[in-house]
Design a protein around this motif. Structure first.
Motif, PDB file in Angstrom:
ATOM      1  N   GLU A 170       0.857  -1.203   0.090  1.00 12.99           N
ATOM      2  CA  GLU A 170      -0.036  -0.061  -0.047  1.00 12.99           C
ATOM      3  C   GLU A 170       1.102   1.085  -0.011  1.00 12.99           C
ATOM      4  OE1 GLU A 170      -3.461   2.200   0.024  1.00 12.99           O
ATOM      5  OE2 GLU A 170      -3.435  -0.119  -0.100  1.00 12.99           O
ATOM      6  N   ILE A 171       0.911   1.787  -1.079  1.00 10.94           N
ATOM      7  CA  ILE A 171       1.909   3.037  -1.321  1.00 10.94           C
ATOM      8  C   ILE A 171       1.143   4.289  -1.530  1.00 10.94           C
ATOM      9  CG2 ILE A 171       3.811   4.033  -2.636  1.00 10.94           C
ATOM     10  CD1 ILE A 171       4.771   1.556  -1.455  1.00 10.94           C
ATOM     11  N   THR A 172       1.465   5.296  -0.741  1.00 15.04           N
ATOM     12  CA  THR A 172       0.861   6.843  -0.943  1.00 15.04           C
ATOM     13  C   THR A 172       1.877   7.661  -1.707  1.00 15.04           C
ATOM     14  OG1 THR A 172      -0.649   6.487   0.995  1.00 15.04           O
ATOM     15  CG2 THR A 172      -0.237   8.574   0.072  1.00 15.04           C
ATOM     16  N   THR A 173       1.607   8.236  -2.770  1.00 13.97           N
ATOM     17  CA  THR A 173       2.520   9.197  -3.368  1.00 13.97           C
ATOM     18  C   THR A 173       1.799  10.679  -3.616  1.00 13.97           C
ATOM     19  OG1 THR A 173       1.472   8.853  -5.682  1.00 13.97           O
ATOM     20  CG2 THR A 173       3.248   7.382  -5.022  1.00 13.97           C
ATOM     21  N   VAL A 174       2.421  11.516  -3.448  1.00 18.50           N
ATOM     22  CA  VAL A 174       1.900  12.875  -3.646  1.00 18.50           C
ATOM     23  C   VAL A 174       3.162  13.795  -4.199  1.00 18.50           C
ATOM     24  CG1 VAL A 174       1.418  14.914  -1.982  1.00 18.50           C
ATOM     25  CG2 VAL A 174       0.895  13.022  -1.179  1.00 18.50           C
ATOM     26  N   LEU A 175       2.568  14.510  -5.358  1.00 19.01           N
ATOM     27  CA  LEU A 175       3.412  15.225  -5.920  1.00 19.01           C
ATOM     28  C   LEU A 175       3.742  16.618  -5.186  1.00 19.01           C
ATOM     29  CD1 LEU A 175       1.563  14.907  -9.452  1.00 19.01           C
ATOM     30  CD2 LEU A 175       3.733  13.602  -8.502  1.00 19.01           C
ATOM     31  N   ARG A 176       5.023  17.103  -5.498  1.00 19.02           N
ATOM     32  CA  ARG A 176       5.363  18.487  -5.061  1.00 19.02           C
ATOM     33  C   ARG A 176       4.757  19.755  -5.930  1.00 19.02           C
ATOM     34  NH1 ARG A 176      11.366  20.820  -3.762  1.00 19.02           N
ATOM     35  NH2 ARG A 176      11.163  21.269  -5.870  1.00 19.02           N
TER      36      ARG A 176
ATOM     37  N   THR B  22       4.765  21.511  -0.334  1.00 21.33           N
ATOM     38  CA  THR B  22       6.096  22.052  -0.704  1.00 21.33           C
ATOM     39  C   THR B  22       7.051  21.176   0.018  1.00 21.33           C
ATOM     40  OG1 THR B  22       5.737  23.574   1.150  1.00 21.33           O
ATOM     41  CG2 THR B  22       5.151  24.357  -1.127  1.00 21.33           C
ATOM     42  N   SER B  23       6.709  20.110   0.837  1.00 19.04           N
ATOM     43  CA  SER B  23       7.892  19.442   1.640  1.00 19.04           C
ATOM     44  C   SER B  23       7.081  17.917   2.050  1.00 19.04           C
ATOM     45  CB  SER B  23       7.911  20.216   3.223  1.00 19.04           C
ATOM     46  OG  SER B  23       6.739  20.066   3.713  1.00 19.04           O
ATOM     47  N   PRO B  24       7.851  17.280   2.782  1.00 25.41           N
ATOM     48  CA  PRO B  24       7.333  15.761   3.235  1.00 25.41           C
ATOM     49  C   PRO B  24       6.155  16.055   4.338  1.00 25.41           C
ATOM     50  CG  PRO B  24       9.631  15.752   3.081  1.00 25.41           C
ATOM     51  CD  PRO B  24       9.320  17.233   2.764  1.00 25.41           C
ATOM     52  N   GLN B  25       6.433  17.138   4.987  1.00 29.13           N
ATOM     53  CA  GLN B  25       5.306  17.481   5.947  1.00 29.13           C
ATOM     54  C   GLN B  25       4.224  17.663   5.608  1.00 29.13           C
ATOM     55  OE1 GLN B  25       8.454  18.383   6.033  1.00 29.13           O
ATOM     56  NE2 GLN B  25       9.652  17.567   7.701  1.00 29.13           N
TER      57      GLN B  25
END
Length: 105
Positions: A70-76, A81-84
């Motif tokens: 189960e992988i979550t991906t988020v584009l910058r 603007t950051s991992p947080q």
């Protein structure tokens, strides 16, 4: 970080965002909500290759008991603007999705 985990992240970016990627760093993130830990784990920062709108992406995941990742991906892309902020946005989106499901029941 193990090789199988990284391979799953690279595959998730390829399938979901139609781009390649390379690992840049691992960042520990702890997200609190109302005084409780909402999420605590490592976020992988990836340099994206061939994406039209983002130069970086963030990913994290876990292996489910049956062996599927189960992988979550988020584009910058602002506001991410950051991992947080990637974790905050993903948590907010998941909460919104749960609310939609609750209203249908």
């Amino acid at each position: 970080m193990n090789a199988e985990y990284l391979k799953q992240i690279v595959e998730a970016f390829r399938k979901l965002h139609h781009c390649g990627c390379e690992h840049e760093s691992t960042v520990p993130v702890r997200e609190m909500f109302q005084g409780k830990v909402a999420w605590d784990g490592d976020v992988e920062t990836m340099r994206l290759i061939g994406h039209l709108k983002a130069d970086k992406g963030y990913a994290w995941g876990f292996k489910e008991p049956e062996g599927r990742w189960e992988i979550t991906t988020v584009l910058r892309i602002p506001p991410v603007t950051s991992p947080q902020t990637a974790v905050k946005i993903a948590l907010a989106a998941a909460a919104k999705d749960r609310a939609k499901i609750d209203r249908r029941i």
